[in-house]
Design a protein around this motif. Structure first.
Motif, PDB file in Angstrom:
ATOM      1  N   LEU A  41       0.826  -1.207   0.000  1.00  0.00           N
ATOM      2  CA  LEU A  41       0.000   0.000   0.000  1.00  0.00           C
ATOM      3  C   LEU A  41       0.863   1.262   0.000  1.00  0.00           C
ATOM      4  O   LEU A  41       0.545   2.244  -0.682  1.00  0.00           O
ATOM      5  CB  LEU A  41      -0.959  -0.008   1.194  1.00  0.00           C
ATOM      6  CG  LEU A  41      -2.044  -1.082   1.149  1.00  0.00           C
ATOM      7  CD1 LEU A  41      -2.844  -1.088   2.449  1.00  0.00           C
ATOM      8  CD2 LEU A  41      -2.954  -0.907  -0.054  1.00  0.00           C
ATOM      9  N   MET A  44       2.121   1.740  -3.516  1.00  0.00           N
ATOM     10  CA  MET A  44       1.079   2.276  -4.404  1.00  0.00           C
ATOM     11  C   MET A  44       0.848   3.765  -4.136  1.00  0.00           C
ATOM     12  O   MET A  44       0.720   4.546  -5.072  1.00  0.00           O
ATOM     13  CB  MET A  44      -0.215   1.474  -4.255  1.00  0.00           C
ATOM     14  CG  MET A  44      -0.086   0.090  -4.841  1.00  0.00           C
ATOM     15  SD  MET A  44      -1.632  -0.824  -5.069  1.00  0.00           S
ATOM     16  CE  MET A  44      -2.507  -0.556  -3.586  1.00  0.00           C
ATOM     17  N   HIS A  50      -3.628   3.388  -8.223  1.00  0.00           N
ATOM     18  CA  HIS A  50      -4.950   3.193  -7.627  1.00  0.00           C
ATOM     19  C   HIS A  50      -5.292   1.710  -7.565  1.00  0.00           C
ATOM     20  O   HIS A  50      -4.790   0.909  -8.334  1.00  0.00           O
ATOM     21  CB  HIS A  50      -6.005   3.955  -8.424  1.00  0.00           C
ATOM     22  CG  HIS A  50      -5.701   5.419  -8.498  1.00  0.00           C
ATOM     23  ND1 HIS A  50      -5.892   6.265  -7.428  1.00  0.00           N
ATOM     24  CD2 HIS A  50      -5.184   6.182  -9.487  1.00  0.00           C
ATOM     25  CE1 HIS A  50      -5.521   7.486  -7.766  1.00  0.00           C
ATOM     26  NE2 HIS A  50      -5.085   7.465  -9.016  1.00  0.00           N
ATOM     27  N   ILE A  51      -6.172   1.389  -6.633  1.00  0.00           N
ATOM     28  CA  ILE A  51      -6.630   0.008  -6.458  1.00  0.00           C
ATOM     29  C   ILE A  51      -7.780  -0.236  -7.421  1.00  0.00           C
ATOM     30  O   ILE A  51      -8.677   0.585  -7.508  1.00  0.00           O
ATOM     31  CB  ILE A  51      -7.081  -0.229  -5.004  1.00  0.00           C
ATOM     32  CG1 ILE A  51      -5.892  -0.059  -4.068  1.00  0.00           C
ATOM     33  CG2 ILE A  51      -7.709  -1.593  -4.830  1.00  0.00           C
ATOM     34  CD1 ILE A  51      -6.207  -0.165  -2.606  1.00  0.00           C
ATOM     35  N   PRO A  52      -7.819  -1.341  -8.126  1.00  0.00           N
ATOM     36  CA  PRO A  52      -6.786  -2.367  -8.211  1.00  0.00           C
ATOM     37  C   PRO A  52      -5.671  -1.924  -9.149  1.00  0.00           C
ATOM     38  O   PRO A  52      -5.933  -1.306 -10.179  1.00  0.00           O
ATOM     39  CB  PRO A  52      -7.533  -3.579  -8.775  1.00  0.00           C
ATOM     40  CG  PRO A  52      -8.610  -3.004  -9.619  1.00  0.00           C
ATOM     41  CD  PRO A  52      -9.001  -1.710  -8.939  1.00  0.00           C
ATOM     42  N   ARG A  58       1.928  -4.462 -10.056  1.00  0.00           N
ATOM     43  CA  ARG A  58       2.002  -5.492  -9.008  1.00  0.00           C
ATOM     44  C   ARG A  58       3.270  -6.321  -9.181  1.00  0.00           C
ATOM     45  O   ARG A  58       3.997  -6.604  -8.220  1.00  0.00           O
ATOM     46  CB  ARG A  58       0.757  -6.372  -9.062  1.00  0.00           C
ATOM     47  CG  ARG A  58       0.812  -7.680  -8.279  1.00  0.00           C
ATOM     48  CD  ARG A  58       0.734  -7.466  -6.773  1.00  0.00           C
ATOM     49  NE  ARG A  58       0.926  -8.700  -6.057  1.00  0.00           N
ATOM     50  CZ  ARG A  58      -0.047  -9.448  -5.537  1.00  0.00           C
ATOM     51  NH1 ARG A  58      -1.298  -9.088  -5.667  1.00  0.00           N
ATOM     52  NH2 ARG A  58       0.222 -10.554  -4.889  1.00  0.00           N
TER      53      ARG A  58
END
Length: 107
Positions: A41, A44, A50-52, A58
């Motif tokens: 986190l 990011m 941003h999620i996802p 990743r």
């Protein structure tokens, strides 16, 4: 028969795992592990993701985090971290990541 306590212990054990076993998306690291999640986190946020996140991001994070874990493993245990990470090696890695959890590592 499995009791509720046994199920809780198994769930907690799975959360502490550092490596995924047979992840259908090909991810190696378990971002449900509390320490790895914290690192992920933070990564990011720092990178404005941003999620996802996209798979590319990743995988880039995993590459950096895995390199850091391998480096610390060698530093502490004076041995190379070899794959597959199973058995007592897996336990060592889980203990190592837990110990590193307080660090401000920035993958």
């Amino acid at each position: 028969m499995t009791t509720a306590e046994e199920l809780r212990k198994e769930r907690d054990r799975m959360l502490m795992r550092v490596y995924n076993l047979d992840n259908k998306y090909g991810y190696k690291l378990n971002v449900n592990n509390p320490v790895l999640k914290k690192w992920y986190l933070a990564y990011m946020r720092r990178n404005g993701i941003h999620i996802p996140p996209p798979d590319k991001e990743r995988l880039e994070w995993e590459k950096k985090a895995h390199k850091y874990i391998k480096c610390k493993y060698k530093e502490i245990y004076h041995d190379d971290l070899r794959e597959p990470v199973i058995g007592w090696t897996e336990q060592r890695v889980e203990e190592l990541v837990k110990m590193l959890g307080g660090n401000d590592y920035k993958p």
